[in-house]
Scaffold this active site. Structure first.
Site, PDB file in Angstrom:
ATOM      1  CE  LYS A 196      -3.585  -2.528  -0.293  1.00  7.71           C
ATOM      2  NZ  LYS A 196      -4.456  -3.203   0.642  1.00  7.71           N
TER       3      LYS A 196
HETATM    4  C1  LIG Z   1      -5.494  -4.398   0.906  1.00  8.62           C
HETATM    5  C2  LIG Z   1      -6.958  -4.201   0.970  1.00  8.62           C
HETATM    6  C3  LIG Z   1      -7.692  -4.455   2.127  1.00  8.62           C
HETATM    7  C4  LIG Z   1      -7.121  -5.194   3.311  1.00  8.62           C
HETATM    8  O1  LIG Z   1      -6.074  -4.559   3.940  1.00  8.62           O
HETATM    9  P1  LIG Z   1      -5.253  -5.355   5.056  1.00  8.62           P
HETATM   10  O2  LIG Z   1      -4.519  -4.270   5.777  1.00  8.62           O
HETATM   11  O3  LIG Z   1      -4.362  -6.300   4.329  1.00  8.62           O
HETATM   12  O4  LIG Z   1      -6.233  -6.053   5.938  1.00  8.62           O
HETATM   13  C5  LIG Z   1      -9.030  -4.110   2.172  1.00  8.62           C
HETATM   14  N1  LIG Z   1      -9.632  -3.574   1.116  1.00  8.62           N
HETATM   15  C6  LIG Z   1      -8.983  -3.333  -0.040  1.00  8.62           C
HETATM   16  C7  LIG Z   1      -9.714  -2.699  -1.178  1.00  8.62           C
HETATM   17  C8  LIG Z   1      -7.624  -3.658  -0.156  1.00  8.62           C
HETATM   18  O5  LIG Z   1      -6.984  -3.471  -1.312  1.00  8.62           O
END
Ligand SMILES: *Cc1c(COP(=O)(O)O)cnc(C)c1O
Length: 398
Positions: A196
C-alpha cells in the site's frame, strides 16, 4: 546502512524482473526500528500513540486508531456501529475479500451493487434499489485511490439512516472535492499492508470524528480491556484492568509505528512520484486504441495506489492472461485488481451468484492489468514498462 538517510538499495537490475511492487524503507525508518527494539517497549506504546496523532493531524480527523490491519479496522468499525446478525451492508463486488469478509464476521450479509465502468467504483444510482429495512451501512471502496461519489452516497445514507464506513485501503492520501479521504464518512479504514501507499509491513488505521465510536473501537481492539497496555504498565498506570466487552486482539506495535512515522514524513513525496509516473504512463499509451488508461474525475485527487489499464480485447489477438505472460517475458511484473468477489467459489457457493449478476465488474475483470507504480521505481523503469506494453500491443494487435 546508509547514514545519509538515503534509500537502501534492494537492487533491481535492468536485466532482472521489475517487481509489481516494492516498499520504500529508508535508513531513518530502520534506525527507528532498531531504537524501538532496544527501548524495551516493542508492542503498542509511545510510538504507536505518536504515529496515531501524526496520522490524525495529516488527515485532519479527530481520532486515529492504529490496528493490526485494514481488515481488522473494517471489522471493528462495523461492530462499533452495531452491525449484527441478519443485517445487510451494501458494498461493491469489485474489491478485495476483506470488505465483505468483515460484514460476514458479524453474521450480517454483504449486498453487492455493481461498479461503474468509468471509475470501477460503486454506482450510487444502483444503491437505492438494494436498500431494505435490514440495511445498516454502505461501504464505498475507493478503487485504485480514486474517491467514490461521496456526496451522492452520503445523501442516500442520510435519507435512509445508514452509516458510511469507507474502505480507503487504496486512498491515502486522496481528496474528494478538496476534502481528505478520512474526514468524510462516519468511519474510514486504511491499510498499511506491504504493497500500500504507506506501509508498516502489516497494519491499518481507523479514522473518525466520533468520540463514542472511538472509545468502543479502542476497547474492542484490545480484548475489551478498559485501559490500554501502555497506561497499565507505565509509571502513571496501575496493575488493575477490567474486561468490559468481548473484544479482539487487533493491536498495532511500536515496531510497526517506527516504520509508519517515517513513511508518513515522506508520503507527500511518494504521492508526487506516483502521480508523475501515472502521467508518464498516460502519455506513453495515449495513441494506442488497444488500451484504455485510467479516467480520473475532475473533482478528486487520486492517490495513484494502482495504475490499471484495460485491454480492448476486441482489438487484440491475445487475452489478459496471455498479455500478462508476455509482460513477464519482457521482465515486467504486473497484477490483476480485482477478481470480483462474486466470482470466487466461497461467495458464489454461499450466495448463488452468477458471473453476469454484476456485468460491469465481470466485464472489467476480464480486461484489467495493473502495472508497476511505486516510488522506488526509477523513470527508466517506467520507460521499460511503457516500451514492453507498446511492444506487446504492436505484436498482437488485430
Ligand atoms: C489491501 C486491501 C484491504 C485489506 O487490507 P489489510 O490491511 O491487508 O487487511 C481491504 N480492502 C482493499 C480494497 C484492499 O486493497
Amino acid at each position: 546502512m546508509n547514514k545519509e538517510g538515503k534509500e537502501l538499495d534492494v537492487k533491481v537490475s535492468r536485466k532482472a524482473i521489475l517487481p509489481f511492487s516494492l516498499p520504500s524503507i529508508d535508513a531513518d525508518a530502520i534506525e527507528e526500528v532498531v531504537d524501538t527494539l532496544q527501548s524495551g517497549w516493542i508492542t503498542t506504546g509511545p510510538k504507536t500513540k505518536r504515529f496515531e496523532s501524526e496520522f490524525a493531524k495529516f488527515i485532519g480527523c479527530r481520532y486515529a486508531i492504529a490496528v493490526s490491519s485494514c481488515t481488522a479496522a473494517l471489522h471493528l468499525a462495523l461492530d462499533a456501529i452495531g452491525v449484527k446478525e441478519g443485517d445487510e451492508v451494501i458494498t461493491t463486488p469489485y474489491t478485495f475479500t476483506s470488505t465483505a469478509e468483515a460484514v460476514l464476521y458479524l453474521k450480517a450479509r454483504p449486498i453487492f451493487v455493481d461498479c461503474r465502468k468509468d471509475t470501477f467504483n460503486i454506482d450510487p444510482e444502483e444503491i437505492l434499489p438494494k436498500i431494505t429495512p435490514k440495511t445498516k451501512a454502505i461501504i464505498p471502496v475507493h478503487f485504485a485511490g480514486q474517491p467514490c461519489c461521496m456526496d451522492e452516497i452520503l445523501e442516500i445514507a442520510k435519507s435512509h439512516n445508514l452509516k458510511v464506513i469507507e474502505d480507503a485501503a487504496h486512498a491515502f492520501p486522496a481528496r474528494y472535492k478538496g476534502r481528505m479521504i478520512g474526514t468524510i464518512g462516519d468511519i474510514t479504514c486504511f491499510s498499511f499492508y506491504a504493497t500500500k501507499n504507506l506501509t508498516t509491513g502489516e497494519g491499518g488505521m481507523i479514522a473518525t470524528d466520533n468520540e463514542d465510536l472511538t472509545a468502543m473501537m479502542r476497547i474492542k481492539s484490545l480484548h475489551g480491556i478498559s485501559k490500554d497496555a501502555w497506561m497499565r504498565y507505565s509509571a502513571e498506570g496501575s496493575w488493575y484492568y477490567e474486561i468490559v466487552r468481548l473484544g479482539y486482539k487487533y493491536n498495532f506495535t511500536d515496531i510497526q509505528a517506527a516504520i509508519g512515522i517515517h513513511q508518513l514524513q515522506r508520503i507527500n513525496d511518494f504521492h508526487q512520484i506516483r502521480a508523475k509516473y501515472a502521467q508518464m504512463y498516460n502519455e506513453g499509451f495515449k495513441d494506442l486504441p488497444e488500451l484504455v488508461t485510467p479516467w480520473v474525475k475532475p473533482d478528486v485527487e487520486h492517490s495513484w495506489h494502482l495504475y490499471v489499464i484495460q485491454l480492448v480485447l476486441e482489438r487484440l489477438r491475445i487475452n489478459r492472461a496471455e498479455f500478462i505472460k508476455a509482460l513477464k517475458a519482457e521482465k515486467i511484473g504486473s497484477s490483476v485488481h480485482f477478481i470480483p468477489l462474486h466470482l470466487h467459489p466461497y461467495y458464489r457457493e454461499r450466495f448463488g451468484y452468477r458471473a453476469k449478476d454484476f456485468p460491469n465488474a465481470f466485464d472489467l475483470y476480464q480486461r484489467v492489468v495493473s502495472l508497476p507504480l511505486y516510488p522506488k521505481m526509477t523513470e527508466d523503469d517506467v520507460g521499460d514498462v511503457i516500451r514492453a506494453v507498446r511492444k506487446i500491443v504492436k505484436t498482437y494487435r488485430k
